[in-house]
Design a protein around this motif. Structure first.
Motif, PDB file in Angstrom:
ATOM      1  N   ALA A  53     -29.810 -14.168  27.078  1.00 26.39           N
ATOM      2  CA  ALA A  53     -30.841 -13.405  27.779  1.00 26.39           C
ATOM      3  C   ALA A  53     -32.210 -14.077  27.701  1.00 26.39           C
ATOM      4  O   ALA A  53     -33.111 -13.735  28.470  1.00 26.39           O
ATOM      5  CB  ALA A  53     -30.916 -11.991  27.211  1.00 26.39           C
ATOM      6  N   GLU A  54     -32.380 -15.026  26.799  1.00 21.55           N
ATOM      7  CA  GLU A  54     -33.638 -15.767  26.741  1.00 21.55           C
ATOM      8  C   GLU A  54     -33.864 -16.554  28.030  1.00 21.55           C
ATOM      9  O   GLU A  54     -34.997 -16.877  28.372  1.00 21.55           O
ATOM     10  CB  GLU A  54     -33.639 -16.717  25.539  1.00 21.55           C
ATOM     11  N   ARG A  55     -32.779 -16.852  28.732  1.00 20.24           N
ATOM     12  CA  ARG A  55     -32.879 -17.624  29.986  1.00 20.24           C
ATOM     13  C   ARG A  55     -32.730 -16.717  31.207  1.00 20.24           C
ATOM     14  O   ARG A  55     -32.489 -17.197  32.321  1.00 20.24           O
ATOM     15  CB  ARG A  55     -31.780 -18.700  29.999  1.00 20.24           C
ATOM     16  N   PHE A  56     -32.909 -15.430  31.015  1.00 19.62           N
ATOM     17  CA  PHE A  56     -32.695 -14.445  32.078  1.00 19.62           C
ATOM     18  C   PHE A  56     -33.676 -14.660  33.234  1.00 19.62           C
ATOM     19  O   PHE A  56     -34.864 -14.944  33.033  1.00 19.62           O
ATOM     20  CB  PHE A  56     -32.868 -13.036  31.511  1.00 19.62           C
ATOM     21  N   VAL A  57     -33.148 -14.491  34.458  1.00 19.84           N
ATOM     22  CA  VAL A  57     -33.965 -14.539  35.673  1.00 19.84           C
ATOM     23  C   VAL A  57     -33.707 -13.256  36.464  1.00 19.84           C
ATOM     24  O   VAL A  57     -32.554 -12.845  36.641  1.00 19.84           O
ATOM     25  CB  VAL A  57     -33.606 -15.772  36.534  1.00 19.84           C
TER      26      VAL A  57
END
Length: 418
Positions: A375-379
């Motif tokens: 989720a740290e790379r969520f867009v």
């Protein structure tokens, strides 16, 4: 709680007919008492009584509506009542102009209900109290439903209420409602079905409680994190599961057994995360996370969940309406539905298939750590934006003002959906 009371709860849980007779007797006694207490009490058109979560908190849409009215010069001749379980816990309201606190459920509460021209609640009224002539009731409810409510519940998984008992309670509540607040066309259809609401009583105007989220700036989020003492650089995960209708402790309330091994999750995630655990407001369980050295914090007592939304980088939930509110912030949401079949087939059922939710459903605890890290790379994609448009299309920061104008403005300006 004394042992005899716990034994009585156990007996009533096992015998629905006995439960019905006890409730009818208590209802008749309470109704008689209310009629006596309200006799001779004049209805004050410009007095508004607010209540949230059966008096447990002073939050949600009732609080947002109160704050807007109390600050608006055109309502300076109105008086406000708040029904709370512990008046001493709300010194800010006790000191506020034109505002009076009454103890929920007591004699002062019943006289206040008889006196107020308008009631603003986000949960059901006490069954023995109904509006008198000249009184109006705004039901704000407390979230967009994924899980079925009222007349739409078919399964017999609730240990305290059969489907027939639930339908009876919703039928009684529906008779009292003047307006029912809704945040979306989807929710409007659910509320009409669950309460068997007729006519144009649904006000589709958005949720005032989400005005704060829609208006939030970076400074508000930073302040919320500071108030919770979240260290800089830590990612805050809000874990907010709902309650289970078949997990009830006699004499206490609904229980909660978090379906997460937090010690193992800590080992998997490391020191860069903090878990904010928020139990449903109906849950009576106590939680002890001291052994986890601050990795998990019980934030169930934080009065306004908006403080947690603003502080959190990520929401993990199951079937809770928190998913629809948190979407206003356009931040990542994980759906951890480890007991999906049981909840769907034995407890509540759903208004739509959870497979329609954006992203993927997490069915096993082993998936959780990886999903949290990812989720740290969520867009925020178009799929997520479509989710927000479907369930929170009116959350623009001005819902409280629209509701006030509809309920307290001129008759021709009510703007009721019909």
């Amino acid at each position: 709680m004394p042992g005899w009371k716990t034994a009585a709860y156990d007996l009533i849980k096992r015998h629905p007919l006995l439960r019905l007779q006890v409730r009818r007797l208590l209802g008749a006694l309470r109704s008689t008492r209310y009629r006596l207490r309200s006799a001779g009490v004049p209805v004050e058109e410009r007095t508004v009584l607010f209540c949230a979560y059966h008096g447990a908190h002073c939050t949600c849409s009732p609080r947002a509506i109160y704050d807007e009215m109390a600050a608006a010069p055109e309502y300076r001749d109105y008086r406000f009542l708040w029904a709370v379980k512990d008046p001493s816990a709300h010194p800010d309201l006790a000191a506020a102009p034109r505002t009076e606190l009454v103890c929920f459920g007591g004699a002062d509460f019943e006289r206040a209900m008889a006196r107020a021209g308008t009631w603003v609640f986000n949960s059901t009224l006490p069954e023995h109290i109904s509006p008198r002539r000249g009184q109006r009731y705004l039901q704000c409810w407390h979230g967009t439903p994924l899980k079925r409510l009222g007349f739409d519940i078919q399964d017999d998984g609730n240990v305290m209420n059969s489907p027939a008992e639930i339908r009876r309670r919703y039928r009684l509540e529906a008779r009292k409602i003047t307006w029912f607040l809704s945040p979306s066309p989807f929710a409007s259809a659910c509320f009409r079905s669950a309460w068997h609401l007729d006519g144009g009583r649904v006000l589709e105007l958005g949720y005032p409680r989400n005005d704060r989220l829609a208006r939030a700036a970076e400074a508000d989020c930073a302040a919320a994190r500071a108030a919770l003492d979240i260290p800089p650089g830590r990612r805050a995960v809000l874990y907010a599961p709902t309650f289970r209708d078949d997990e009830h402790v006699s004499g206490e309330g609904y229980a909660c057994r978090p379906a997460v091994d937090f010690a193992r999750l800590r080992a998997q995630l490391g020191e860069g995360y903090v878990i904010l655990f928020r139990a449903h407001y109906l849950v009576a369980s106590a939680f002890d996370f001291d052994a986890l050295d601050g990795f998990v914090r019980d934030v169930s007592a934080v009065e306004d969940i908006n403080d947690l939304y603003l502080a959190a980088d990520l929401l993990v939930t199951d079937y809770s309406s928190t998913m629809f509110d948190y979407a206003v912030l356009r931040r990542p949401i994980l759906f951890y539905m480890y007991d999906l079949e049981r909840y769907r087939d034995r407890l509540r059922g759903f208004y739509f298939d959870p497979e329609e939710l954006p992203g993927r459903l997490l069915r096993r605890e082993e998936e959780l750590a990886g999903a949290i890290c990812a989720a740290e790379r969520f867009v925020w994609t178009e799929e997520w934006e479509a989710f927000r448009r479907r369930f929170a299309p009116l959350e623009d920061g001005h819902a409280a003002r629209r509701v006030i104008e509809a309920v307290f403005g001129k008759e021709e300006d009510h703007g009721m959906e019909g």
